[in-house]
Write an enzyme that holds these catalytic residues in place. Structure first.
Site, PDB file in Angstrom:
ATOM      1  N   CYS A  77      12.796 -11.797  14.450  1.00 19.25           N
ATOM      2  CA  CYS A  77      13.976 -12.656  14.301  1.00 19.25           C
ATOM      3  C   CYS A  77      14.574 -13.089  15.641  1.00 19.25           C
ATOM      4  CB  CYS A  77      15.027 -11.998  13.417  1.00 19.25           C
ATOM      5  SG  CYS A  77      15.543 -10.342  13.902  1.00 19.25           S
ATOM      6  N   ASP A 279      20.004 -18.742  10.416  1.00 15.53           N
ATOM      7  CA  ASP A 279      19.454 -17.416  10.119  1.00 15.53           C
ATOM      8  C   ASP A 279      17.929 -17.506   9.995  1.00 15.53           C
ATOM      9  OD1 ASP A 279      18.840 -14.913   9.194  1.00 15.53           O
ATOM     10  OD2 ASP A 279      20.263 -14.915   7.533  1.00 15.53           O
ATOM     11  N   HIS A 281      15.950 -15.198   8.890  1.00 17.29           N
ATOM     12  CA  HIS A 281      15.434 -14.188   7.958  1.00 17.29           C
ATOM     13  C   HIS A 281      15.015 -14.775   6.613  1.00 17.29           C
ATOM     14  CE1 HIS A 281      17.927 -11.959  10.882  1.00 17.29           C
ATOM     15  NE2 HIS A 281      16.991 -11.038  10.750  1.00 17.29           N
TER      16      HIS A 281
END
Length: 398
Positions: A77, A279, A281
């Site tokens: 990430c 993000d 993820h």
């Protein structure tokens, strides 16, 4: 059918409880140096956010190093956030901050070329493969989680092999940005007509820059400036909040890398005391170039409402990013820092004119002498010995 679903899975609301529409407020929203009035410019705001390149976990790419992982889910990430920050710098360099993306609309060739720099292939200069393998030289095993400073060091080294974008990457030390060092690195003499076109331009000595500027008109190498910081011990110190938010207002802003322990986000702006972020993820399937050499970019832009988090929930380990295409942009950034950052009693970082005398001499980073060029040079981790190991002083950890 499965491939069709995976191609557009980023359109599925995976984090339904976390995605919240912007509130009805008269407050300004700041996104990477641009302001939007939420009440009257919401569609323009969302368009601005969706135009940012969005890099997420991917699966089914070729194994890293030939025998390593074929997905970065669970560990990549921060690398993806670093890619997003760098991609924003390249967009600003080639297309400008005001450039906007529209779905299924033909894009400039520079946009496609930027996107191809980040595809998950070992021959792409900023791929997950290259970043993970360069991380070995920073003491990180492939598949190990990175902190923001490690990613900054990796990007600095990979940029040396990227001749097309020709970025100077400066990563500050000890919370201090040195103007003299940056100008020494970014001021370059034009190549003489009788020199080899592949020879790197000479760096201009900062102490003689006034005389040389008028004599030979040195060019400015576009600057990616990364400032790794620790803004507290276990949580962010509230005294830094105003200065931190002020950085998103600067026209040179590339946002910030950070997040929570072992969960990295790319912060691109703020609304009140909430940070707005992209993000990484979400796990999507590897995308390669089409037969015509272009990339289907539908999964590289987040079309959902952006996520937000209270700034007090931010882990104190962060890295700010700024892009200065021309020297005047850097001079303007220095003025803004003097006015908005250095006015605080407890400063977020320092900006000094001269290289500190107790530091080792500053030597602009140079491309190592290797037998191959570009991304191929780190196909084997044995070739990483050309680089000095730099201590990673700020790792997000539980």
């Amino acid at each position: 059918m499965e491939s069709v679903l995976s191609k557009y899975e980023n359109q599925i609301t995976i984090f339904a409880d976390y995605l919240e529409e912007f509130p009805d407020t008269d407050d300004l929203v700041w996104i990477l140096g641009k302001q939007h009035l939420l009440k009257t410019e919401k569609s323009k705001l969302l368009s601005d956010i969706s135009a940012r390149l969005w890099f997420t976990y991917r699966r089914k790419f070729s194994p890293i190093g030939g025998t390593g992982p074929s997905s970065d889910a669970g560990w990549g990430c921060m690398l993806r956030c670093g890619q997003m920050m760098l991609a924003q710098a390249l967009i600003c360099r080639h297309l400008g901050r005001d450039w906007n993306w529209e779905k299924q609309k033909e894009q400039p060739k520079e946009y496609q070329r930027i996107l191809q720099c980040f595809l998950d292939r070992k021959d792409c200069c900023y791929s997950i493969h290259q970043m993970a393998q360069m991380g070995v030289g920073e003491g990180k095993s492939i598949g190990e989680w990175f902190g923001p400073n490690t990613v900054a060091q990796v990007l600095k080294k990979l940029a040396l092999f990227d001749e097309w974008n020709s970025l100077a990457v400066y990563v500050s030390m000890d919370n201090t940005v040195v103007i003299e060092d940056i100008k020494k690195m970014c001021r370059v003499l034009p190549l003489r007509t009788d020199t080899d076109g592949e020879s790197p331009p000479d760096s201009l000595n900062a102490s003689n820059h006034s005389k040389a500027t008028s004599a030979c008109c040195p060019a400015w190498k576009s600057l990616l400036l990364i400032v790794p910081l620790r803004l507290g011990i276990n949580q962010i110190n509230p005294v830094y909040i105003d200065a931190f938010k002020e950085c998103f207002k600067m026209p040179q802003s590339l946002g910030a890398l950070g997040g929570k322990p072992n969960n990295a986000y790319y912060f691109i702006g703020f609304l009140g005391d909430e940070l707005i972020f992209l993000d990484p993820h979400t796990t999507q399937t590897f995308v390669d170039t089409e037969e015509d050499g272009t990339v289907d970019d539908q999964t590289f832009h987040c079309l959902q409402s952006p996520q937000r988090m209270n700034i007090l929930n931010l882990d104190p380990s962060v890295a700010l990013g700024f892009f200065c295409k021309e020297e005047k942009d850097f001079d303007n950034w220095c003025s803004l820092v003097q006015k908005e950052i250095l006015k605080e009693n407890l400063r977020m970082f320092e900006l000094v004119q001269k290289h500190p005398s107790h530091w080792p001499p500053f030597v602009p980073p140079a491309k190592p002498e290797v037998t191959t060029t570009g991304a191929e040079f780190i196909d084997s981790t044995e070739q990483l010995e050309e680089f000095d190991l730099e201590e990673d002083f700020e790792i997000l950890s539980v």
